[in-house]
Write a protein that holds these residues in place. Structure first.
Motif, PDB file in Angstrom:
ATOM      1  N   ILE A 280      -4.195   0.603  -5.220  1.00  0.00           N
ATOM      2  CA  ILE A 280      -3.844  -0.282  -6.324  1.00  0.00           C
ATOM      3  C   ILE A 280      -4.794  -1.479  -6.427  1.00  0.00           C
ATOM      4  N   LEU A 281      -5.189  -2.040  -5.279  1.00  0.00           N
ATOM      5  CA  LEU A 281      -5.986  -3.267  -5.277  1.00  0.00           C
ATOM      6  C   LEU A 281      -7.482  -3.018  -5.193  1.00  0.00           C
TER       7      LEU A 281
ATOM      8  N   ASN B 218      -9.812  -4.547  -7.747  1.00  0.00           N
ATOM      9  CA  ASN B 218      -9.777  -6.004  -7.786  1.00  0.00           C
ATOM     10  C   ASN B 218     -10.088  -6.611  -6.419  1.00  0.00           C
TER      11      ASN B 218
ATOM     12  N   SER C 198      -2.448 -13.470  -3.216  1.00  0.00           N
ATOM     13  CA  SER C 198      -1.680 -13.357  -4.459  1.00  0.00           C
ATOM     14  C   SER C 198      -0.306 -13.994  -4.337  1.00  0.00           C
TER      15      SER C 198
ATOM     16  N   PRO D 226       2.609  -8.317  -5.467  1.00  0.00           N
ATOM     17  CA  PRO D 226       1.223  -8.113  -5.937  1.00  0.00           C
ATOM     18  C   PRO D 226       0.948  -6.673  -6.356  1.00  0.00           C
TER      19      PRO D 226
ATOM     20  N   GLU E  10       2.454  -6.185  -9.757  1.00  0.00           N
ATOM     21  CA  GLU E  10       1.643  -6.928 -10.737  1.00  0.00           C
ATOM     22  C   GLU E  10       0.395  -6.140 -11.117  1.00  0.00           C
ATOM     23  N   HIS E  11      -0.327  -5.637 -10.139  1.00  0.00           N
ATOM     24  CA  HIS E  11      -1.591  -4.942 -10.413  1.00  0.00           C
ATOM     25  C   HIS E  11      -1.357  -3.576 -11.075  1.00  0.00           C
TER      26      HIS E  11
ATOM     27  N   THR F  76      -2.767  -2.325 -14.803  1.00  0.00           N
ATOM     28  CA  THR F  76      -3.674  -1.171 -14.913  1.00  0.00           C
ATOM     29  C   THR F  76      -3.021   0.056 -15.555  1.00  0.00           C
TER      30      THR F  76
END
Length: 525
Positions: A163-164, A167, A180, A266, A269-270, A274
């Motif tokens: 997921i991250l 970013n 985050s 977090p 959120e991500h 996306t």
């Protein structure tokens, strides 16, 4: 850690008492209330001057996503809309027993779902791999392969990487998560409760009983529901351009049950930014545009199924809850839900649509047996995912969805949609021609029947007239016969009497005959 107080005077709920149950269950109501899937909150430009929201911000309807799918999970008698009245300022650090229970749940590596040698080999493969950003492609491949990440232990490590990754600005996912969380930790309880979506989020979260594993105690569930409300509202506070929809909480609770209370924020959120942004627009246009791809994809797999659905004029609403909740609202088996999340996190945002096309096409025999009726088809098709309880079956669907994705990637869907629209136009013309022929046949049949009825009526009148004439003739014939019989009888009696009188030598015959005649004339022959 801040947590909202579950006071009843701070939580206002939609009034559902006056909603007709028949309207809720009917497809006609579903179609008419299609936009109710999104909460009608004030625009983000409106100033927040009230300490609490007014009920006028909510549509007084209990339809939304829960009435599209009739498997609505209503609160039980023991559930209260007050999530935690006795511990309104709850913090995990203040309740070690509950915290320990949740930690044990998160650390439980026992999958208990169709254990097999192939799955054990997958676990060994995961254990031997260093789960970090450097192995992103390998981890992504493992998520797609059979059984995904198998259990919570590896999901807690692998999901943040997937997921991250795009970013990443730090060396590890944990560092990104900690960074985050700083902004979320600064949000106050007052901010959360004054958020324009707070009331609706609370209402939705209290109906999530079936989403929690049975091994979780009621006390822990209430605590987690409180934390889930906080998490959702915090994300919406940070991203004011996002509009909450009913079903978003289903996705959030899945992440909470895998990654924990804080670490899930977090990640949610991500993944929202996306994969879910189209569902969180101010209107349904983006969601509907994505969902419309399901019919062209079904048509490429089984044209009979797609044409049957199109002739019933069902549309695509049957797949709405599948798409916006990643099937977590319509499935009861958490193991299968988590396996799908492995798959969706590692793939394109449209993958839930491809999977839906595969599921529908796989039930071709069932669908084609049903009459071409909108309501009947809607009821059957919406329940298809809820019947999947086999690990092998879901793995088969995942592989078929991947194959369909390779054959018809997202960039080819526009052309595919155009072909489907042309086909829909052809189907519509065929149906219109069919209706015209049926109408013409009906009119001809009716004209023929009317003509036959007229002829029958005419023949009936003739027969009646003939019968009436015969009856009169018979009556007329009976009258002369009756008269002649009377006259004959009278003359005969008179003749016999005269003979008897003359034979016996009785005198004064005329007088006797006269009296006898008078006697006879009194009789009515």
């Amino acid at each position: 850690m801040n947590s909202h107080a579950g006071k009843v005077d701070l939580v206002k709920f939609i009034d559902c008492e006056n909603v007709d149950d028949d309207d809720t269950d009917s497809l006609a109501s579903a179609l008419s209330d299609y936009n109710n899937i999104f909460y009608d909150a004030p625009s983000i430009e409106e100033t927040k001057t009230q300490a609490s929201l007014d009920n006028s911000n909510f549509r007084t309807s209990n339809f939304c996503i829960d009435s599209i799918d009739t498997s609505l999970n209503e609160p039980s008698d023991n559930d209260s809309f007050i999530l935690d009245e006795d511990n309104e300022n709850f913090d995990f650090d203040d309740d070690r027993e509950t915290e320990k229970e949740f930690e044990d749940y998160l650390n439980d590596e026992n999958d208990n779902f169709e254990d097999c040698e192939e799955k054990r080999l997958k676990l060994k493969k995961l254990e031997s791999l260093n789960l970090n950003f450097d192995n992103y492609e390998v981890i992504q491949k493992l998520a797609i392969e059979k059984y995904g990440f198998v259990n919570k232990k590896f999901r807690q490590k692998a999901w943040p990487i997937l997921i991250l990754y795009k970013n990443r600005s730090m060396s590890s996912p944990n560092a990104l998560i900690d960074s985050s969380l700083k902004i979320y930790d600064q949000m106050t309880e007052s901010q959360i409760k004054n958020n324009k979506y707070y009331n609706q989020v609370t209402l939705d979260v209290v109906r999530t009983l079936k989403r929690f594993p049975p091994e979780i105690s009621d006390k822990l569930r209430h605590k987690l529901q409180n934390q889930l409300i906080d998490n959702i509202c915090k994300i919406l506070i940070k991203h004011e351009n996002l509009h909450y929809y009913q079903g978003y909480h289903d996705i959030c609770i899945t992440f909470l049950l895998v990654s924990g209370v804080s670490n899930s924020i977090p990640l949610i959120e991500h993944i929202t930014l996306t994969h879910l942004t189209s569902y969180m627009e101010s209107t349904m246009e983006g969601t509907l545009k994505l969902l419309l791809n399901i019919m062209p994809l079904i048509d490429t797999i089984n044209s009979q199924v797609s044409e049957h659905i199109q002739r019933a004029e069902l549309g695509v609403i049957f797949g709405l809850s599948w798409l916006i909740t990643w099937y977590s609202h319509v499935m009861d088996n958490l193991k299968i839900i988590l396996r799908l999340y492995d798959f969706f996190i590692a793939t394109h945002p449209l993958m839930p649509v491809y999977l839906g096309a595969v599921m529908v096409s796989d039930h071709a025999e069932l669908i084609l047996e049903i009459d071409c009726d909108m309501a009947s088809l809607h009821t059957v098709i919406t329940k298809i995912p809820s019947k999947i309880n086999s690990s092998e079956k879901i793995e088969s669907y995942i592989q078929k969805a991947l194959h369909l994705f390779k054959i018809h990637p997202p960039e080819s869907l526009e052309e595919l949609n155009q072909k489907w629209l042309e086909k829909c136009q052809q189907i519509q013309e065929e149906e219109e021609l069919k209706r015209q022929k049926e109408e013409e046949f009906y009119l001809r049949q009716r004209f023929k029947n009317d003509k036959n009825n007229q002829q029958l009526n005419k023949n009936s009148k003739i027969v009646k007239n003939k019968k009436f004439s015969l009856i009169r003739l018979k009556e007329n014939k009976l009258k002369p016969n009756k008269f002649l019989f009377g006259l004959t009888f009278t003359v005969g009696v008179a003749a016999v009497a005269m003979y008897a009188l003359n034979s016996n030598g009785i005198k004064d015959t005329p007088d006797l005959v006269s009296k006898f005649y008078q006697f006879l004339t009194l009789k009515d022959f």
